[in-house]
Design a protein around this motif. Sequence first.
Motif, mmCIF file in Angstrom:
data_model
loop_
_atom_site.group_PDB
_atom_site.id
_atom_site.type_symbol
_atom_site.label_atom_id
_atom_site.label_comp_id
_atom_site.label_asym_id
_atom_site.label_seq_id
_atom_site.Cartn_x
_atom_site.Cartn_y
_atom_site.Cartn_z
ATOM 1 N N VAL A 136 0.836 -1.207 0.000
ATOM 2 C CA VAL A 136 0.000 0.000 0.000
ATOM 3 C C VAL A 136 0.867 1.252 0.000
ATOM 4 O O VAL A 136 0.583 2.233 -0.705
ATOM 5 C CB VAL A 136 -0.952 -0.012 1.218
ATOM 6 N N ARG A 137 1.936 1.224 0.760
ATOM 7 C CA ARG A 137 2.839 2.371 0.844
ATOM 8 C C ARG A 137 3.449 2.698 -0.519
ATOM 9 O O ARG A 137 3.516 3.858 -0.929
ATOM 10 C CB ARG A 137 3.938 2.062 1.861
ATOM 11 N N LEU A 138 3.870 1.673 -1.244
ATOM 12 C CA LEU A 138 4.441 1.888 -2.570
ATOM 13 C C LEU A 138 3.379 2.388 -3.540
ATOM 14 O O LEU A 138 3.625 3.321 -4.320
ATOM 15 C CB LEU A 138 5.064 0.592 -3.091
ATOM 16 N N ALA A 139 2.194 1.778 -3.507
ATOM 17 C CA ALA A 139 1.117 2.210 -4.401
ATOM 18 C C ALA A 139 0.753 3.668 -4.159
ATOM 19 O O ALA A 139 0.529 4.441 -5.095
ATOM 20 C CB ALA A 139 -0.112 1.315 -4.210
ATOM 21 N N ARG A 140 0.724 4.058 -2.889
ATOM 22 C CA ARG A 140 0.393 5.457 -2.561
ATOM 23 C C ARG A 140 1.517 6.395 -3.031
ATOM 24 O O ARG A 140 1.253 7.496 -3.529
ATOM 25 C CB ARG A 140 0.164 5.572 -1.061
ATOM 26 N N ALA A 141 2.761 5.939 -2.936
ATOM 27 C CA ALA A 141 3.902 6.779 -3.320
ATOM 28 C C ALA A 141 3.911 7.085 -4.811
ATOM 29 O O ALA A 141 4.291 8.182 -5.224
ATOM 30 C CB ALA A 141 5.205 6.095 -2.919
ATOM 31 N N ILE A 142 3.492 6.129 -5.626
ATOM 32 C CA ILE A 142 3.500 6.355 -7.078
ATOM 33 C C ILE A 142 2.147 6.854 -7.577
ATOM 34 O O ILE A 142 1.924 6.939 -8.777
ATOM 35 C CB ILE A 142 3.929 5.089 -7.849
ATOM 36 N N LYS A 143 1.240 7.170 -6.629
ATOM 37 C CA LYS A 143 -0.100 7.681 -6.955
ATOM 38 C C LYS A 143 -0.845 6.726 -7.879
ATOM 39 O O LYS A 143 -1.420 7.110 -8.903
ATOM 40 C CB LYS A 143 -0.008 9.083 -7.578
ATOM 41 N N TYR A 144 -0.849 5.460 -7.473
ATOM 42 C CA TYR A 144 -1.491 4.408 -8.254
ATOM 43 C C TYR A 144 -3.006 4.599 -8.268
ATOM 44 O O TYR A 144 -3.595 5.049 -7.288
ATOM 45 C CB TYR A 144 -1.147 3.038 -7.651
ATOM 46 N N VAL A 145 -3.630 4.225 -9.379
ATOM 47 C CA VAL A 145 -5.091 4.239 -9.512
ATOM 48 C C VAL A 145 -5.507 2.963 -10.230
ATOM 49 O O VAL A 145 -4.959 2.627 -11.287
ATOM 50 C CB VAL A 145 -5.592 5.469 -10.304
ATOM 51 N N GLY A 146 -6.484 2.250 -9.662
ATOM 52 C CA GLY A 146 -6.997 1.042 -10.302
ATOM 53 C C GLY A 146 -6.622 -0.211 -9.537
ATOM 54 O O GLY A 146 -6.266 -0.166 -8.356
#
Length: 472
Positions: free
Chosen positions: A260-270
Motif C-alpha cells: 500500500v505504501r508503494l502504491a500510494r507513493a507512485i499515486k497508483y489508480v486502479g
Amino acid sequence: MISKVLVANRGEIAVRVMRACRELGINTVAVYSEADKDAFHARYADEAYLLGPAPATLSYLNMDKIIEIAKACKAEAIHPGYGFLSENAAFARACEQAKIIFIGPPARVLEVTGNKIAAREEAVKAGVPVVPGTGECPADFCQLQDDLGEIGYPMIVKPAGGGGGIGMVIARSDSDLQRALTLSPQMAKKSFGIASVYIEKYIEHPRHIEFQILADSQGNVIHLGERECSIQRFHSKVIEESPSPALNPELRAEMGGAAVRLARAIKYVGAGTVEFIFSEGRYYFLEVNARIQVEHPVTEMVTGVDLVKEQINVAAGLSLSLRQEDVKTRGWAIECRINAEDPIRNFMPSPGTITGYRSPGGIGIRVDSGIYTGYTIPDCYHPMISKLVAWGKDRNDAIMRMRRALYEYVILGVSTNLVLHKAIMENPRFVSGDLDTDFITREVGLLADMQRIKERDKAITERLSTIFVRPK
C-alpha cells in the motif's frame, strides 16, 4: 457513469470483463482477429468488430484501430484486460487524448511501473525492501566490478522493460556475467524495444508472493491480501492460491502495508499487484503489475470482492466501495491455469479443434473460459484456454475439491496440462505447502507421476467422454 465498454482483449479475460459489465448494466463491445472470428467473446458481446489478421501486432496490439473502433461505436471506455496493451503507457495516453476512459492506471503510472529500474527506485524511496542490485548497467563488465562486489554470485541480469521471464539470464561467474550482459540486452531489445538491463542478487528457490491492491483517484489505497504464485514454469505461473501457506498474520500485515505504501507513493489508480520474492522469512520487492492479473479469481473467492467491477467504478471516478478494515477473507482458494499443451512431451503446444468439452461444477468451483465444443484453438496466441478455481474452508479442503474438479474436467480433441495439475495436487511437497519457484523443475518425479496418472485415469476419461459420442 459509463454506458459502453470496449474490451481490447480475447479469450477468458474478455468474457470475464464482459460479465462484470453486464451485471453493472453496461453494454459491451468485442474486438477480434481473423483467427478469433468464432471466439466466444466475440459472440458474447453486444457488438463485435474485426480488428485485422491473426498476428497480435496486426490486431490486438493495433492501438490506432482499437481507438478508431471505440470512437465509431461510441464506447466511453476501453478495458485492456491483461497482456497485449494493458500496461502500455502509449496506449493509455492515446486513450486520454481521444477522451476515452482507459480502465487501468494513468499513463504516468504505467511509465514508472513499466520500467523495473524506475519501479525499484520508487520502492527504495517508499522504504520497501529490495534485493541487492544495481541501477541501469553498462555493457562493459569492467565498469561494473566495484558495484558487484557487495552483491556476490549468483546474480541475475534483467531487462528494465517487459516481463514473463524474457531476457532474464542467471550468472554464476565472471564469464557468465559477461555473456549475460551481451545476451540480455539483445533479447530485451528484440522483445520489448528497450535494451536497458540491471543486475540483482539471484535468490535461489524463493517463493513468489504478490499482494492485490486497489486504489481510487481520491487517494484511497487498500490491499486484499496475498496470493502464492510459486508454482511456475520458465517464470510463467501455473498454479496460484490465496492465502499463502508461508505467511503469518503479522508478516501479512507488514507486507500488505509495504504494498500500500508503494502504491500510494507512485499515486497508483486502479487494480494491480505489488509482487515480492520471499526467502527464509524475508521479503523483497520484485515488481508492480499495473493491471488485472490472470490469477485475480482466487482473491475474489476468498474476499467476495469483484475486482473488475471495482476497476470500472474507479475508472468512472467513483471511490472504492470498501476500506481496509472492511476486507475480510474466508477459506482458501486455488487456481489451475489450463493450457492447450502436452506436459508429458515437454509442454508442446496443442492447437486444434475441441471435439468435446464439459467443465466441472458443484459447490466452491469456478471456471473462467472462452472455449466450447467445436471451437478451434489458434496457434498464434498463448495456449491458456481456461482457469479452474476451487474454494474450500481450508487449504486441504481446497486441494481435495480441486482434485475432484480435475477429475470432472473433460476437454477432447487437443492435449492439455490437466494431467500436470492432477500430479501436483497429489504431490506430497505441494500438499504440505513446501513451495518455491523451481518446484516443477526440481520435482524430477513429476513426469513419471503424470504418465502414471494418465494411465490410471484413462478409463475414467473414456467413460466421461462417452457423453460426446452420438449413437449411430
